[in-house]
Design a protein around this motif. Structure first.
Motif: not given
Length: 463
Positions: A209, A213, A218, A222, A225, A418, A424-425
């Motif tokens: 993730v 990003h 991303m 996320n 989280k 995923y 979804t995450l």
């Protein structure tokens, strides 16, 4: 035996030297070490030796008892007795061979006048007690003591049997305590592995993730989280490490090793012992036999109390030598003597003391019987409860294993979905959490099954 000794010695040497080596300890090894080092086991063994000596001591009351005695008198007390002398009449042989007075004539008053008189001077007697002594050998043999000796001897034997049963009970309790410490260590060890796996899964997701990003694929939300989940995973690992350290120290305490000893256990749960049919019988438990012995002990105690108010018969024999009581510095007594005595004691009237004491002892016996019945029912309930716990734990293990298999499949599916953008995450994170919980539940169920098997064996007298 030597192999186990060297094994223990090696563990202690490793601990003292501070080497970071680890020894793999099986359940049987832990049990043996716990039984060797437990203080309660040592106390139970000493109690058994004491009661064995008591049995031999009370058995000696059946046989004669011999004793030596001696007395010596050192005293300056003395007594003097004077006897006045004078003229004594004489006698001569008679016709019949006897002695007749040697009378010459008779005085006008009728008193005889002898032809000859013997003169006796004044005499003095000195009596002394100093340096007098006696020495003797005595033998005593009870003939009938109202059943006291037999009752006391049987009580001693029952006490010895109770001590042996208590050793078995203490042994089973130590084994239960050892199993709890052992499987508790295995459980936290496995939970630590689960926490590490969960952290690795979350950490891998976090890297992916975060990489997404960084290239703009991303959102920052996320990443946060997953970061929260990673923090939770790290906390779980830390808690598992602390719990594992504490469980290891507890196991070292139970088996008698220094708390800092670095030991480890097999990598996973061993296969539990198969139980072929549940034995719903408590007669094999040491507690069951101990209750029987306690009732019998009260029964013998009643006989012992009754014997205090029954006739007693005994004999004694004495062989003595006495020297002393000097008269004019010559001993009056210097010889041996033999004597035998028969002693009979028959209680007649004590204002109801004997009857009431016997009644009190019988009441105590009845109380012991009632306690036995109550304890037997409680042991039966405990046995049935342990059987139910084994049954429920077995079912729980089967269900958690199925849940774990489903959770692993679910995690793999959500991971693929995923990565393909079809989930979804949040769904993937939930699948990870579900997988982690299924693993933990499976570990807890396996530990519960092992402990429930141990408790069942103790409740059925098979441990």
């Amino acid at each position: 035996m030597k192999r186990r000794f060297y094994h223990i010695a090696a563990l202690i040497v490793v601990t003292i030297c501070g080497v970071n080596a680890q020894e793999v300890m099986t359940l049987e090894q832990c049990r043996e070490m716990a039984l060797e080092n437990n203080k309660q086991i040592a106390i139970a063994n000493q109690t058994g030796e004491k009661t064995s000596a008591d049995v031999r001591a009370y058995r000696a009351n059946y046989f004669p008892k011999f004793s030596l005695s001696g007395n010596y008198l050192l005293s300056n007390v003395s007594s003097t007795l004077s006897m006045p002398g004078g003229y004594l009449p004489t006698y001569v042989p008679g016709a019949d061979g006897g002695l007749v007075p040697n009378i010459l004539t008779t005085s006008p008053s009728g008193e005889p006048i002898f032809k000859e008189y013997a003169f006796m001077p004044d005499t003095e007697f000195k009596l002394k007690l100093n340096n007098s002594y006696t020495a003797g050998l005595m033998a005593k043999q009870p003939i009938y003591m109202g059943g006291k000796i037999t009752a006391a001897y049987k009580m001693a034997r029952i006490g010895h049997e109770l001590a042996n049963l208590n050793k078995n009970l203490t042994r089973s309790e130590v084994l239960v305590l050892t199993d709890e410490a052992y499987w508790g260590y295995v459980k936290v060890y496995e939970l630590h592995k689960v926490a590490e796996k969960y952290k690795a899964v979350v950490n891998e997701l976090f890297r992916n993730v975060q990489a997404g990003h960084e290239v703009g694929m991303m959102q920052r939300n996320n990443v946060l989280k997953v970061q929260v989940k990673l923090n939770e995973a790290e906390l779980q690992v830390r808690k598992a490490e602390n719990a594992m350290r504490l469980a290891r120290m507890n196991l070292c305490h139970v088996i008698g090793l220094p708390l800092t000893t670095d030991i480890t256990l097999p990598d996973s749960f061993e296969s539990p012992d198969a139980v072929i049919g549940y034995q719903a019988d408590i007669t094999s438990r040491p507690e069951y036999a101990m209750l029987d012995k306690q009732v019998e002990l009260k029964r013998q105690q009643t006989k012992l109390v009754r014997s205090e108010f029954l006739p007693n018969v005994g004999v004694a024999a004495m062989y003595d030598y006495t020297y002393g009581i000097k008269l004019n510095d010559k001993p009056l007594i210097d010889n041996t003597s033999f004597a035998a005595v028969v002693s009979v004691n028959i209680p007649l009237f004590q204002w109801g003391e004997g009857r009431n004491k016997v009644r009190s002892a019988r009441t105590e016996q009845k109380i012991a019987e009632l306690k036995q019945a109550d304890a037997n029912e409680k042991m039966e309930l405990e046995l049935m409860q342990s059987i139910n716990e084994v049954d429920e734990a077995s079912l729980e293990v089967a269900l958690t294993q199925n849940s774990l298999a489903e959770a692993e499949e679910n995690l793999k599916t959500h991971k693929d979905m995923y990565e393909e953008g079809m989930a979804t995450l949040a769904d993937y994170l939930e699948a990870q959490t579900t997988w982690q919980k299924a693993n933990s539940d499976c570990v807890n169920a396996s530990a519960s099954l092992r402990l429930s098997l141990t408790k069942y064996k103790k409740a059925s007298g098979r441990l």
